[in-house]
Design an enzyme around this catalytic site. Structure first.
Site, PDB file in Angstrom:
ATOM      1  N   ASP A 104      24.521  24.276  89.401  1.00 37.89           N
ATOM      2  CA  ASP A 104      23.660  24.432  88.482  1.00 37.89           C
ATOM      3  C   ASP A 104      23.986  23.362  87.169  1.00 37.89           C
ATOM      4  OD1 ASP A 104      21.559  25.600  86.846  1.00 37.89           O
ATOM      5  OD2 ASP A 104      23.415  27.015  85.841  1.00 37.89           O
TER       6      ASP A 104
ATOM      7  N   THR B  60      18.638  22.356  88.763  1.00 37.55           N
ATOM      8  CA  THR B  60      18.607  23.000  87.568  1.00 37.55           C
ATOM      9  C   THR B  60      16.964  23.211  87.581  1.00 37.55           C
ATOM     10  OG1 THR B  60      18.481  22.554  85.296  1.00 37.55           O
ATOM     11  CG2 THR B  60      18.296  20.658  86.876  1.00 37.55           C
TER      12      THR B  60
ATOM     13  N   ASP C 187      21.454  32.200  89.381  1.00 38.88           N
ATOM     14  CA  ASP C 187      22.458  31.360  90.477  1.00 38.88           C
ATOM     15  C   ASP C 187      22.833  32.110  91.301  1.00 38.88           C
ATOM     16  OD1 ASP C 187      22.198  28.894  88.658  1.00 38.88           O
ATOM     17  OD2 ASP C 187      23.871  29.474  87.605  1.00 38.88           O
TER      18      ASP C 187
END
Length: 1088
Positions: free
Chosen positions: A355, A618, A702
């Site tokens: 991430d 992302t 995530d």
């Protein structure tokens, strides 16, 4: 026939109804009680239930079958204790561990109230019914909870609470922690209940004296218990190679066939003194022999193998927990290995999926730039001005820093667009303000970026000071103004925007909106120019809209109907929000800088040298993703070709082409991906590349990616602990990842592979001796060793030396591992333990067993002692063979070990000494006289080991076993040296620690792509703060905090720019800053 109650309990619940203070009504639905039992065992069920669970493991079940076979006289040639002793030991240790875990994790039944709908509460130092904060388990962000106005009026009056008869109708029990839908009906009116009015189990209430509530879900029906599903058990590739039962079955089958052939050809000559039993012929004898050899050859898969593996994994996990170099002092966060089964997999990682926000960056937002009415303000790459002087504003945050004086001048000149811009920032949010002392404001926000935006407005003269459910109070350039808050259209991950509808003191009705730029542009009026010409600033757009009174009144009624609906509530509200948030007028845009964590660029560089592919996934826009790529040296100026792939590439028909394209790229950055798409990318690589993957992130978005990867790593940062709780390993900073992989991961993989190779070598050699002996005993399943040697071989004689090697061995130090990241590559290729390595180990064992069996056999064949007596008996031969075996495997251990410690010396020499002590004791006269049937080898040790030819035989077998190994390794190092061989040679040549790494210099890039700008999103508190009058407090008359005098020229603000933290901690104190680890990308590889 089922009773009515039984039928009722089996009907799926579609809707839950309950009534306050009406126990009989609620009992009629047979809802679960508050009792929750989290323990698996009690005093009576522990033994049977634990044994049942343990024997579900294939290894334990296998040894239980062996024990049963040993109780059959026609099959077993070994005593029962050879299997019972190790099995009982393993079961006892495992049972003790399970009992301790059950006690620690909550062994007792307890009572809890969860999913409580608030009726009223008391908050510290404020009036009754005000909002209060809730800190969920291991979260860093405070969540705000509030009761309904209609129930809050009751206060703490026991009389009113006892007379309350409100009825709740809501959703059935489910596992959705982020959503709740229900209504409260009281005095003929319906009131909406949502997640902001529900208290879940596991949270801590702050700033609250008392609260009263109505239990909605209890016991096993609570949302947290509904989420307590089984954790997916992850296994390493080495685990699969440890299943060698097929090898055992093949060996036993060969020996059984040999028995049948021997019985047919030679067996009849022995029937005179060894008659066959009735009904036993050659085929049936072979059948019995098969099972007999299953017992004898069980050391191919000994139970100690699985115990040793768990001990090694546990020890390597503690090394991670105890590593001070992975401890983050600023946040007091150590590294944590949350699993013990995946350590060696850390040394085989090929792909890392990371991430961005909070993982590569600090997630501490800094307001650096903005664009208002097409004009850009703030820091630029070519010119950095001095810090702006905010001394004109006594309420300014002294830690806030800005580098463009022209924006302050525009504010002072009362530029209409600039004032509207900061007015929007001061009004359009859900931040809570605390003011313990006059002018000392502390903002509590749902996300760091929102706090940074409100702080920016505060410094530029638009100070947010307080709020109630009906109003927002701000100070505009020294003038106190109160805006009536009519509605909050809250943020979520689908909308990616939030709006507020306010009425100004002069009666003007306005909608203020802020959100992702692409979302806002779609809703602008046709007269607006949707492009903001400023590099890197199109991150968060601000817009407004003036509303008509009649239209808003009609819209508000429809909004109330939708908010009290039990079906499709969110969809109906979204349609209403979409309707009113259109034809907006653009004000400008903000850019929030989220700086890189220390050491990110250097860590990525080191991992790239280790041939680890890093993909950044992302949710940010492409420009932001590119900026972070340049900042951490994943992208460089010479990279000109950029592929842009749409989201539909993850569809089944396109996914393979997407993967091929991505694998051809040096750098892969996926932007605008959802949490589900992150997991899809990970699954795609796992499916087609067959490589070991690692996912690292810090937020709830995530979690799916972390669970999908082979190994999940959680960063304990600003976004709470959701990622950490779902991970296998956790720490505080991304830079610790290189130590986790290049040091702990590589060492764990190397140690486990060395352990398995040596363990299989010593056990295969031990077992093959039975195979060769079968040709001399008519395949009758007789053992070549003493039964006590068979029992103690893996438990006592060879257990500690191999554990010492597996826990303390290291080929090179950690500093050399960093100096030469290429040492990591063999693990990715699985060179140290594979099917090929396993076959080499088997061939090596076969050779050693031939030497260890036939050299002693020839040495004592027709041999006599010095006094002329014969020593060629079975007991003397067994003693000689097992002594040669133990000495040879200990020498092999010494050759395999790279790093000798005092513990290793004690284990190796102590095990040899233990063998001779135990052997002489068991062969003594006293043991024979005391336990005649169990210790028949009386005097064998002292008679055999006193002969010189016996010791010469031990020496000869040891040399013949070791000589091929030394020759093979010497030739490999000379002709085909590996990376490991080259580095170890260099270490020996230097005979000292490696030189210190070159000094890393912080370099300011000339590229405009310097920093990453992001807008961190989280669900807001909009419905909460507008639902009643509970935020109302008697505000004391205060100074506006502004002085009409000019600026103070010598003003020098302290600290860094608006480093906002939702935990109200000082994140940017210069005394706490850690040294940077940024380093320019080095293309030159180290030479050996």
């Amino acid at each position: 026939m089922m009773t009515n109650d039984q039928m009722l309990s089996r009907v799926p619940e579609e809707q839950r109804k309950l009534r306050a203070n009406d126990r009989e009504f609620n009992r009629s639905f047979r809802y679960a009680t508050n009792s929750i039992k989290t323990s698996k065992y009690n005093l009576f069920t522990f033994l049977p239930l634990n044994l049942f669970e343990q024997f579900q493991r294939i290894a334990n079940a296998y040894f239980l079958i062996l024990l049963v076979l040993q109780l059959i006289p026609d099959i077993s040639s070994l005593s029962w204790f050879t299997t019972v002793v190790p099995l009982v030991l393993v079961l006892s240790v495992t049972a003790a561990k399970d009992a301790i875990d059950d006690i620690v994790m909550g062994a007792n039944t307890f009572f809890t109230l969860q999913c409580v709908a608030f009726l009223c509460m008391k908050v510290y130092n404020v009036h009754v019914y005000e909002l209060y904060y809730v800190l969920f388990y291991r979260e860093t962000n405070l969540k705000v909870k509030q009761a309904l106005t209609v129930t809050g009026d009751m206060g703490d009056s026991i009389k009113d609470l006892a007379a309350f008869n409100g009825e709740v109708c809501c959703e059935p029990p489910n596992n959705r922690l982020d959503r709740f839908t229900g209504t409260l009906t009281f005095t003929g009116q319906k009131y909406a209940l949502d997640n902001e009015r529900i208290l879940l189990r596991g949270c801590t209430i702050r700033n609250t004296d008392w609260c009263f509530g109505l239990v909605i879900f209890g016991g096993q029906e609570t949302k947290l218990m509904q989420n307590c599903g089984k954790t997916i058990f992850k296994r390493t590739s080495i685990d699969h190679l440890m299943n060698i039962f097929g090898f055992l079955a093949i060996s036993c089958s060969i020996l059984a066939i040999g028995n049948r052939i021997w019985e047919q050809q030679e067996g009849s000559t022995f029937t005179a003194f060894l008659p066959r039993q009735d009904g036993v012929n050659a085929p049936f004898s072979a059948f019995l022999t098969f099972w007999s050899y299953v017992i004898i050859l069980n050391t191919v898969v000994p139970i100690s193998l699985y115990v040793s593996v768990e001990i090694i994994r546990l020890g390597n996990s503690y090394y991670i927990d105890w590593d001070r170099k992975m401890y983050h002092a600023r946040s007091d966060t150590p590294a944590e290995a949350r699993t013990t089964t995946l350590n060696e997999e850390l040394g085989q990682i090929k792909y890392i999926f990371s991430d961005k926000t909070g993982t590569l960056t600090q997630n501490i937002m800094v307001f650096n730039k903005c664009s208002i009415n097409g004009k850009c303000y703030g820091e630029t790459a070519s010119s950095i001005s001095l810090n702006v002087d905010f001394s004109f504003n006594q309420l300014a945050d002294p830690k806030f820093m800005f580098y463009d004086q022209s924006l302050v001048e525009a504010v002072k000149l009362e530029n209409t667009e600039v004032h509207a811009f900061f007015r929007l920032l001061a009004l359009c949010h859900t931040v809570m303000a605390e003011e313990k002392n006059e002018g000392d404001l502390l903002y509590q926000a749902q996300s760091p970026d929102e706090g940074a935006l409100v702080t920016a407005a505060r410094n530029f003269g638009f100070v947010f000071r307080s709020r109630t459910p009906e109003s927002v109070s701000i100070v505009e350039m020294g003038v106190q103004r109160c805006y009536q808050l009519l509605a909050i259209l809250d943020f979520n991950n689908v909308r990616k925007r939030m709006s507020v509808i306010v009425r100004s003191p002069d009666g003007k009705l306005t909608l203020y909106c802020k959100g992702a730029d692409t979302i806002i542009y779609e809703r602008l009026h046709l007269s607006c120019n949707a492009l903001i010409q400023s590099d890197g600033l199109r991150t968060l757009a601000l817009a407004y809209k003036n509303l008509d009174e009649e239209y808003f009144r009609e819209w508000k009624e429809r909004h109330h109907e939708a908010s009290t609906s039990l079906e499709d509530r969110e969809e109906k509200l979204d349609l209403l929000y979409e309707e009113i948030e259109k034809d907006l007028m653009l004000l400008g845009a903000t850019a929030i800088e989220d700086k890189l964590q220390d050491g990110v660029a250097h860590t990525i560089e080191q991992l790239a040298k280790a041939d680890i592919k890093i993909w950044v996934l992302t949710g940010d826009k492409q420009e932001t993703a590119e900026n972070i790529g340049y900042s951490c040296n994943m992208l460089r100026e010479e990279m000109n070709d950029i592929f842009i792939v749409a989201a539909y590439a993850l569809e089944p028909t396109m996914e393979l082409e997407f993967l091929r394209t991505a694998c051809m790229c040096k750098t892969v950055i996926c932007c605008r991906v959802t949490p589900l798409q992150k997991a899809q990318v990970v699954e795609l690589v796992k499916k087609y590349k067959k490589a070991v993957t690692l996912a690292i992130g810090d937020g709830a978005n995530d979690v799916s990616m972390i669970k999908a990867a082979h190994i999940g790593v959680g960063i304990s940062g600003q976004e709470g602990m959701q990622a950490v709780l779902s991970s296998d390993y956790s720490f505080a900073q991304f830079r610790f990842l290189q130590r986790l992989l290049l040091v702990h991961g590589r060492w764990s993989y190397l140690r486990m592979c060395n352990f398995l190779r040596y363990f299989f070598y010593k056990n295969f050699t031990f077992t093959f001796m039975h195979f060769w002996y079968a040709f001399f005993c008519g395949f009758s399943a007789q053992t070549v060793y003493d039964e006590w040697f068979i029992t103690l071989y893996n438990l006592v004689y060879t257990a500690l030396p191999v554990l010492g090697m597996s826990l303390f061995d290291q080929d090179v130090s950690d500093s050399w591992s960093f100096e030469y990241p290429q040492l990591y590559v063999p693990g990715q290729l699985n060179l140290y333990f594979s099917k090929t390595a396993f076959m080499k180990c088997a061939l090596h064992s076969c050779y050693s067993s031939l030497v260890l069996f036939f050299i002693p056999y020839g040495a004592i064949y027709d041999t006599v002692k010095n006094d002329g007596k014969d020593i060629a008996d079975y007991q003397s031969f067994a003693l000689l063979v097992q002594t040669c075996l133990l000495v040879a495997v200990c020498i092999q251990l010494g050759l395999d070990m790279s790093y000798w410690t005092a513990v290793n010396h004690v284990f190796v020499w102590g095990s040899l000494a233990m063998y001779f002590i135990v052997t002489f004791t068991m062969h003594s006269n006293g043991m024979y006289l005391t336990f005649t049937s169990s210790f028949p080898h009386i005097g064998t040790a002292r008679n055999s080991l006193s002969q010189p030819n016996v010791w010469l035989t031990i020496l000869l077998t040891s040399i013949l076993c070791v000589l091929p190994v030394l020759t093979h390794r010497f030739l490999l190092i000379q002709l085909q040296p590996t990376v490991n061989d080259k580095v170890r040679l260099k270490v020996r040549q230097m005979k000292a620690a490696p030189p210190p790494p070159p000094r890393r210099i912080r370099m300011r890039r000339t590229s405009s792509r310097r920093s990453a700008y992001a807008f961190s999103h989280a669900q807001g508190y909009g419905d909460l703060v507008t639902s009643g009058r509970f935020l109302h407090r008697q505000v004391k008359p205060r100074s506006t905090g502004f002085t009409p005098t000019g600026r103070t020229l010598n003003f020098s603000p302290a600290g860094r720019s608006a480093g906002y933290s939702p935990t109200a901690q000082n994140q940017n104190s210069k005394g706490d800053l850690e040294p940077t680890a940024l380093q320019m990308y080095r293309t030159k590889q180290p030479s050996y």
